[in-house]
Each structure stands twice: as structure tokens, then as C-alpha cells.
Motif scaffolding. Structure first.
Motif, PDB file in Angstrom:
ATOM      1  N   LEU A 103       1.661   3.955  -3.550  1.00  0.00           N
ATOM      2  CA  LEU A 103       1.460   5.457  -3.361  1.00  0.00           C
ATOM      3  C   LEU A 103       2.540   6.031  -3.582  1.00  0.00           C
ATOM      4  CD1 LEU A 103      -1.626   4.583  -2.487  1.00  0.00           C
ATOM      5  CD2 LEU A 103      -1.441   6.592  -1.168  1.00  0.00           C
ATOM      6  N   ILE A 104       3.834   5.522  -2.923  1.00  0.00           N
ATOM      7  CA  ILE A 104       5.035   6.489  -3.038  1.00  0.00           C
ATOM      8  C   ILE A 104       5.461   6.588  -4.596  1.00  0.00           C
ATOM      9  CG2 ILE A 104       7.241   6.467  -2.420  1.00  0.00           C
ATOM     10  CD1 ILE A 104       6.245   5.470   0.441  1.00  0.00           C
ATOM     11  N   ASN A 105       5.256   5.226  -5.073  1.00  0.00           N
ATOM     12  CA  ASN A 105       5.573   5.271  -6.610  1.00  0.00           C
ATOM     13  C   ASN A 105       5.036   6.096  -7.360  1.00  0.00           C
ATOM     14  OD1 ASN A 105       7.533   3.362  -8.475  1.00  0.00           O
ATOM     15  ND2 ASN A 105       5.266   2.914  -9.324  1.00  0.00           N
ATOM     16  N   VAL A 106       3.784   6.214  -7.205  1.00  0.00           N
ATOM     17  CA  VAL A 106       3.059   7.007  -8.236  1.00  0.00           C
ATOM     18  C   VAL A 106       3.046   8.704  -7.490  1.00  0.00           C
ATOM     19  CG1 VAL A 106       0.717   7.586  -9.497  1.00  0.00           C
ATOM     20  CG2 VAL A 106       1.519   5.265  -8.794  1.00  0.00           C
ATOM     21  N   ASN A 107       2.481   8.762  -6.517  1.00  0.00           N
ATOM     22  CA  ASN A 107       2.582  10.288  -6.064  1.00  0.00           C
ATOM     23  C   ASN A 107       3.923  10.989  -5.852  1.00  0.00           C
ATOM     24  OD1 ASN A 107       0.097   9.402  -6.038  1.00  0.00           O
ATOM     25  ND2 ASN A 107      -0.424   9.709  -3.836  1.00  0.00           N
ATOM     26  N   LEU A 108       5.003  10.190  -5.320  1.00  0.00           N
ATOM     27  CA  LEU A 108       6.043  10.888  -5.015  1.00  0.00           C
ATOM     28  C   LEU A 108       7.136  10.520  -6.369  1.00  0.00           C
ATOM     29  CD1 LEU A 108       6.915  12.444  -2.869  1.00  0.00           C
ATOM     30  CD2 LEU A 108       7.846  10.786  -1.500  1.00  0.00           C
ATOM     31  N   TRP A 109       7.335   9.461  -6.569  1.00  0.00           N
ATOM     32  CA  TRP A 109       8.413   9.238  -7.630  1.00  0.00           C
ATOM     33  C   TRP A 109       7.881   9.738  -8.952  1.00  0.00           C
ATOM     34  CZ3 TRP A 109      13.306   8.440  -7.632  1.00  0.00           C
ATOM     35  CH2 TRP A 109      13.974   8.065  -6.433  1.00  0.00           C
ATOM     36  N   SER A 169       2.232  -5.841  -9.327  1.00  0.00           N
ATOM     37  CA  SER A 169       3.309  -6.122  -8.352  1.00  0.00           C
ATOM     38  C   SER A 169       2.903  -5.334  -6.904  1.00  0.00           C
ATOM     39  CB  SER A 169       4.427  -5.202  -9.047  1.00  0.00           C
ATOM     40  OG  SER A 169       4.165  -4.236  -9.509  1.00  0.00           O
ATOM     41  N   PHE A 170       1.904  -4.292  -7.100  1.00  0.00           N
ATOM     42  CA  PHE A 170       1.461  -3.510  -5.774  1.00  0.00           C
ATOM     43  C   PHE A 170       0.394  -3.745  -5.326  1.00  0.00           C
ATOM     44  CE2 PHE A 170       4.205  -0.290  -8.152  1.00  0.00           C
ATOM     45  CZ  PHE A 170       5.395  -0.125  -7.153  1.00  0.00           C
ATOM     46  N   ASP A 225       0.907  -1.170  -0.176  1.00  0.00           N
ATOM     47  CA  ASP A 225       0.014  -0.067  -0.179  1.00  0.00           C
ATOM     48  C   ASP A 225       0.925   1.287  -0.012  1.00  0.00           C
ATOM     49  OD1 ASP A 225      -2.492  -1.632   0.048  1.00  0.00           O
ATOM     50  OD2 ASP A 225      -2.215  -1.630   2.274  1.00  0.00           O
ATOM     51  N   TRP A 226       1.875   1.069   0.827  1.00  0.00           N
ATOM     52  CA  TRP A 226       2.575   2.071   0.938  1.00  0.00           C
ATOM     53  C   TRP A 226       3.458   2.476  -0.464  1.00  0.00           C
ATOM     54  CZ3 TRP A 226       3.056   5.457   5.096  1.00  0.00           C
ATOM     55  CH2 TRP A 226       2.518   5.016   6.335  1.00  0.00           C
TER      56      TRP A 226
END
Ligand SMILES: NC(=O)c1ccc[n+]([C@@H]2O[C@H](COP(=O)([O-])OP(=O)(O)OC[C@H]3O[C@@H](n4cnc5c(N)ncnc54)[C@H](O)[C@@H]3O)[C@@H](O)[C@H]2O)c1
Length: 290
Positions: A110-116, A205-206, A106-107
Motif C-alpha cells: 500500500l505504501i508503495n502504490v498509494n504514497l510512493w 513481491s508484495f 501488506d504495509w
């Protein structure tokens, strides 16, 4: 000089919601538009809508969380139009659930799309934006990047991250006398978009591990997240129209404003959070927006 006419604008997450509205608003002002989204069909529908406004458009299927995909987007933009003037790092996903019930995927999603996604946007487009006579970067964060809403741990973390990156970039550009780049961060409240069904784009994968039937804790975790997401989906339907948000962004670009708050009522929640910090008082839960 016109901030929009014949400028090249790139919008990620352009297939739906706020991104779609940004693309149409920019096209309506005469920008050449590069549309990026991971979902092919809505992307091509927005491409048609933008072209109907009599501007040039390029649609590129892109996963903002993937470095190669974002590098290809930047290359395609410059290959087609020779420059980039406006970058809207907007693609994002969401999902609710208590931190105690989150799985690592879950983390990571979201980190992959929203931050990366935002980091990749800066990494691959800044070299081109710097070469333009003037340029503007708008990244979409959220009010969840200004104070922390319970039940949205991973989302809050990514949006605080986006605000931090954009504040830093703003400061660096302000210190650079020769800078041609304006910087903004968009922090909306509730907007009527498709973000409640963001899981439609969640790669295998997520994906969460399936709850084992009969495992009481997993069933409860699953039900808690399901109930929260249903509440979020219902609240989103009452949210502002994305077109209204896009108009606020256009004004902010013209006025070179850093903070773009489409729901100013949330400033009282931000003040409450900051007052607790200044007073070194423990946080009190903010009022629920979902
Ligand atoms: N809707 C709200 O209430 C709200 C509030 C605050 C902030 N935001 C932010 O606004 C932004 C836009 O979201 P929205 O509400 O318009 O949702 P939306 O689901 O309607 O649109 C998001 C778009 O991003 C695309 N996308 C998802 N993953 C992607 C990926 N890996 N690569 C490329 N594109 C991808 C989706 O296909 C979709 O077209 C997000 O960053 C979101 O966090 C939304």
C-alpha cells in the motif's frame, strides 16, 4: 483562460473507477490526455473512449510505485505533447484487516502504490508543471486521510501521508509569489469502483505468505481480512458514481479549491476526531462506513 481546452492532463490509475472518470471528464472539456495504469487492457479501452471524444490521447503502461516507470511516463508526456498542465495522482490500492493481523508486505504494497505513487508523480512532473503558464495538481487521498477507520491501518497511513504532502505543497506554493501551480487533495467517501479487487494488481513481491494449513492463528487472520474485504466490496457497490466525483473535481479545479470532499457528511467524523484532539480526550472509534 480556459482551464482545460488544449491543456495536457495526466491521470494515473486511469484504467478504472475514479481515474477513468477523471480522464473522461477532462477529455470532455478538451484536454489532451495522458492515461497511465498498470493494467494494459482497461487502459487501452479507456484510450479508445477518450479518443472517441475527439481529443488526443496517449496511453502509457505505468507502475506508479516504480521510479523508472514514472520517470518514463513524464518523459513520454513531454515528448508527445511538450508540456504538462494538470496532474491527477490518482492510482491507489486498498485492503482491509486489523493491524495485529497485517504482514509487512501488506504495509509495503500500500505504501508503495498509494504514497510512493504520489511522491513519484511530484518528483517527475513538478519540473514540467513549473514551466507551464498555469498548472494544477490533484492527488487522490480519501476520508481515510482525515480520520482513522479501524480495519484499514495501512490504507489510513498512506492517505494521511497524501493529505500531509499536498497540504505542505499547497503552503509552499502559497508562500511562493511567482507560483503558477494550484494544488488540491481529493478525499472521497465510498465510491462504486473496482478497488475491492485491488489485489488483482498485487505483484508477487508484495504477496502475503500463504497461511500454513491447520495453523489456527493464520486461518483466523485470513478469515478476518476476507470477511472485512467482503463487507467493503458490498459497501462499494452502494457508493457514489465515479462520474459524479469527477465532476466535483472539475469544479474544484476551476475554483482552485484545495479540499475536495465529495461526501461532506464525513466532516462530522473529522470534527469529532479534531474535537477529541483539541480537548486532549482519547479518541472514540468513528462510525463504521463499511
Ligand atoms: N472507491 C472508493 O470508495 C475510494 C474512496 C476513497 C479514495 N479512493 C481512492 O481513489 C483512487 C482510485 O481508486 P478507485 O476506487 O477508482 O479504484 P479502481 O481499482 O477502480 O481504480 C484504481 C486504478 O489504479 C490502477 N493501479 C493499481 N495499482 C497501480 C500501480 N501500481 N500503478 C498504476 N496504476 C495502478 C488500477 O489498475 C486501477 O485501474 C485510489 O487512490 C483510492 O485509494 C477510492
Amino acid at each position: 483562460m480556459d482551464r482545460f481546452r488544449d491543456r495536457v492532463a495526466v491521470v494515473t490509475g486511469a484504467g478504472s473507477g475514479i481515474g477513468r472518470a477523471l480522464a473522461l471528464a477532462l477529455a470532455g472539456r478538451g484536454c489532451k490526455i495522458v492515461l497511465a495504469d498498470v493494467e494494459a487492457k482497461p487502459l487501452s479501452e479507456v484510450e479508445d473512449a477518450v479518443k472517441a471524444l475527439d481529443v488526443e490521447a496517449l496511453a502509457v503502461e505505468t507502475d506508479v510505485g516504480n521510479a523508472e516507470s514514472m520517470a518514463a511516463l513524464a518523459n513520454a508526456t513531454v515528448g508527445q505533447f511538450g508540456a504538462t498542465h494538470i496532474l491527477c495522482n490518482n492510482a491507489g490500492v486498498g485492503g482491509g484487516g486489523l493491524i495485529k493481523n497485517q504482514q509487512l508486505v501488506d504495509w509495503k504494497w500500500l505504501i508503495n502504490v498509494n504514497l510512493w505513487g504520489v511522491i513519484h508523480g511530484l518528483q517527475y512532473f513538478l519540473p514540467h508543471l513549473i514551466q507551464a503558464d498555469e498548472a494544477h495538481i490533484v492527488s487522490t487521498a480519501s476520508v481515510a486521510g482525515l480520520y482513522s477507520l479501524p480495519g484499514l491501518g495501512p490504507y489510513n497511513a498512506t492517505k494521511y501521508g497524501v493529505v500531509a504532502i499536498m497540504e505542505t505543497l499547497y503552503a509552499e506554493m502559497a508562500q511562493d509569489d511567482g507560483s503558477n501551480i494550484d494544488v488540491s487533495v481529493l478525499c472521497p467517501g465510498v465510491v462504486n469502483t473496482n478497488i475491492a479487487s485491488a489485489h488483482r494488481n498485487r505483484p508477487q513481491s508484495f504477496r502475503r505468505k500463504r497461511a500454513s494449513p491447520g495453523n489456527g492463528k493464520e486461518d483466523r487472520d485470513h478469515n478476518e481480512a476476507k470477511k472485512r474485504n467482503a463487507t467493503i466490496a458490498a459497501a462499494l457497490k452502494t457508493g457514489k458514481d465515479p462520474a459524479e466525483i469527477a465532476e466535483i473535481v472539475m469544479e474544484a479545479i476551476v475554483e482552485r479549491r484545495f479540499w475536495i470532499l465529495s461526501h461532506q457528511e464525513h466532516l462530522q467524523d473529522v470534527r469529532k476526531r479534531n474535537d477529541a484532539l483539541y480537548g486532549l480526550v482519547n479518541p472514540t472509534p468513528p462510525r463504521e462506513i463499511f
